[in-house]
Design a protein around this motif. Structure first.
Motif, PDB file in Angstrom:
ATOM      1  N   MET A  82       0.847  -1.193   0.000  1.00  0.00           N
ATOM      2  CA  MET A  82       0.000   0.000   0.000  1.00  0.00           C
ATOM      3  C   MET A  82       0.878   1.236   0.000  1.00  0.00           C
ATOM      4  O   MET A  82       1.642   1.462   0.946  1.00  0.00           O
ATOM      5  CB  MET A  82      -0.914  -0.007   1.230  1.00  0.00           C
ATOM      6  N   ASN A  83       0.782   2.018  -1.057  1.00  0.00           N
ATOM      7  CA  ASN A  83       1.562   3.247  -1.195  1.00  0.00           C
ATOM      8  C   ASN A  83       0.626   4.449  -1.230  1.00  0.00           C
ATOM      9  O   ASN A  83      -0.579   4.301  -1.456  1.00  0.00           O
ATOM     10  CB  ASN A  83       2.395   3.200  -2.475  1.00  0.00           C
ATOM     11  N   SER A  84       1.214   5.621  -1.024  1.00  0.00           N
ATOM     12  CA  SER A  84       0.442   6.869  -1.068  1.00  0.00           C
ATOM     13  C   SER A  84      -0.816   6.760  -0.209  1.00  0.00           C
ATOM     14  O   SER A  84      -1.927   7.097  -0.651  1.00  0.00           O
ATOM     15  CB  SER A  84       0.063   7.206  -2.512  1.00  0.00           C
ATOM     16  N   LEU A  85      -0.638   6.306   1.004  1.00  0.00           N
ATOM     17  CA  LEU A  85      -1.778   6.073   1.880  1.00  0.00           C
ATOM     18  C   LEU A  85      -2.486   7.375   2.245  1.00  0.00           C
ATOM     19  O   LEU A  85      -1.847   8.430   2.389  1.00  0.00           O
ATOM     20  CB  LEU A  85      -1.331   5.341   3.140  1.00  0.00           C
ATOM     21  N   LYS A  86      -3.796   7.264   2.372  1.00  0.00           N
ATOM     22  CA  LYS A  86      -4.651   8.396   2.697  1.00  0.00           C
ATOM     23  C   LYS A  86      -5.417   8.100   3.982  1.00  0.00           C
ATOM     24  O   LYS A  86      -5.618   6.922   4.327  1.00  0.00           O
ATOM     25  CB  LYS A  86      -5.658   8.623   1.570  1.00  0.00           C
ATOM     26  N   PRO A  87      -5.880   9.129   4.667  1.00  0.00           N
ATOM     27  CA  PRO A  87      -6.669   8.883   5.886  1.00  0.00           C
ATOM     28  C   PRO A  87      -7.875   7.985   5.634  1.00  0.00           C
ATOM     29  O   PRO A  87      -8.241   7.189   6.517  1.00  0.00           O
ATOM     30  CB  PRO A  87      -7.102  10.290   6.303  1.00  0.00           C
ATOM     31  N   GLU A  88      -8.452   8.062   4.458  1.00  0.00           N
ATOM     32  CA  GLU A  88      -9.616   7.219   4.159  1.00  0.00           C
ATOM     33  C   GLU A  88      -9.261   5.746   3.963  1.00  0.00           C
ATOM     34  O   GLU A  88     -10.146   4.906   3.812  1.00  0.00           O
ATOM     35  CB  GLU A  88     -10.363   7.741   2.924  1.00  0.00           C
ATOM     36  N   ASP A  89      -7.974   5.428   3.970  1.00  0.00           N
ATOM     37  CA  ASP A  89      -7.551   4.024   3.928  1.00  0.00           C
ATOM     38  C   ASP A  89      -7.552   3.394   5.316  1.00  0.00           C
ATOM     39  O   ASP A  89      -7.332   2.184   5.461  1.00  0.00           O
ATOM     40  CB  ASP A  89      -6.150   3.892   3.324  1.00  0.00           C
ATOM     41  N   THR A  90      -7.767   4.223   6.332  1.00  0.00           N
ATOM     42  CA  THR A  90      -7.805   3.721   7.701  1.00  0.00           C
ATOM     43  C   THR A  90      -8.928   2.710   7.859  1.00  0.00           C
ATOM     44  O   THR A  90     -10.080   2.999   7.536  1.00  0.00           O
ATOM     45  CB  THR A  90      -8.003   4.879   8.691  1.00  0.00           C
ATOM     46  N   ALA A  91      -8.588   1.521   8.339  1.00  0.00           N
ATOM     47  CA  ALA A  91      -9.572   0.446   8.479  1.00  0.00           C
ATOM     48  C   ALA A  91      -8.900  -0.783   9.066  1.00  0.00           C
ATOM     49  O   ALA A  91      -7.664  -0.851   9.145  1.00  0.00           O
ATOM     50  CB  ALA A  91     -10.192   0.087   7.130  1.00  0.00           C
ATOM     51  N   MET A  92      -9.715  -1.738   9.435  1.00  0.00           N
ATOM     52  CA  MET A  92      -9.214  -3.070   9.740  1.00  0.00           C
ATOM     53  C   MET A  92      -9.149  -3.822   8.414  1.00  0.00           C
ATOM     54  O   MET A  92     -10.148  -3.868   7.680  1.00  0.00           O
ATOM     55  CB  MET A  92     -10.141  -3.795  10.706  1.00  0.00           C
ATOM     56  N   TYR A  93      -8.010  -4.383   8.120  1.00  0.00           N
ATOM     57  CA  TYR A  93      -7.816  -5.104   6.870  1.00  0.00           C
ATOM     58  C   TYR A  93      -7.845  -6.607   7.135  1.00  0.00           C
ATOM     59  O   TYR A  93      -7.136  -7.104   8.010  1.00  0.00           O
ATOM     60  CB  TYR A  93      -6.498  -4.708   6.222  1.00  0.00           C
TER      61      TYR A  93
END
Length: 126
Positions: A82-93
């Protein structure tokens, strides 16, 4: 019984990178597809990416071009870079897997996967 174990989740800043790993064990047949899903509390789980036994990949529009799914068959492990992570990527994966899909089944449909890991938390701060 297939056992999936995720790792690699951390807290990072916007623009950072992480690599999640999912190690699979406890099976003899060849897994057809492994996928990554994510879920934010109060929201539905969504498909992020998947890879099938021929190495074909699929991505959600929201991560296409930023995330890369890959597999190491010798290690029975799937990765999510995962590159160029954004706050909206915050989650349980969550990592998911199955030996086959129903006719017409889609990689992003969580009902196609019978085996799930416990999840690893990714937090992206602004």
């Amino acid at each position: 019984q297939v056992h999936l174990a995720e790792s690699g989740g951390e807290s990072v800043q916007t623009g950072g990178s992480l690599r999640l790993s999912c190690s699979a064990s406890g099976y003899d047949d060849r897994i057809y597809c492994m996928g990554w899903f994510r879920q934010v509390p109060g929201e539905e789980r969504e498909g992020v990416a998947a890879i099938d036994w021929d190495g074909r990949t699929n991505y959600a529009d929201s991560v296409n071009g930023r995330f890369t799914i890959s597999q190491d068959n010798a290690k029975n492990t799937v990765y999510l870079q995962m590159n160029s992570l954004k706050p909206e990527d915050t989650a349980m994966y969550y990592c998911a897997a199955d030996f086959f899909f129903r006719d017409g089944g889609s990689w992003y449909n969580e009902d196609e996967y019978h085996y799930w890991g416990q999840g690893t938390q990714v937090t992206v701060s602004s």
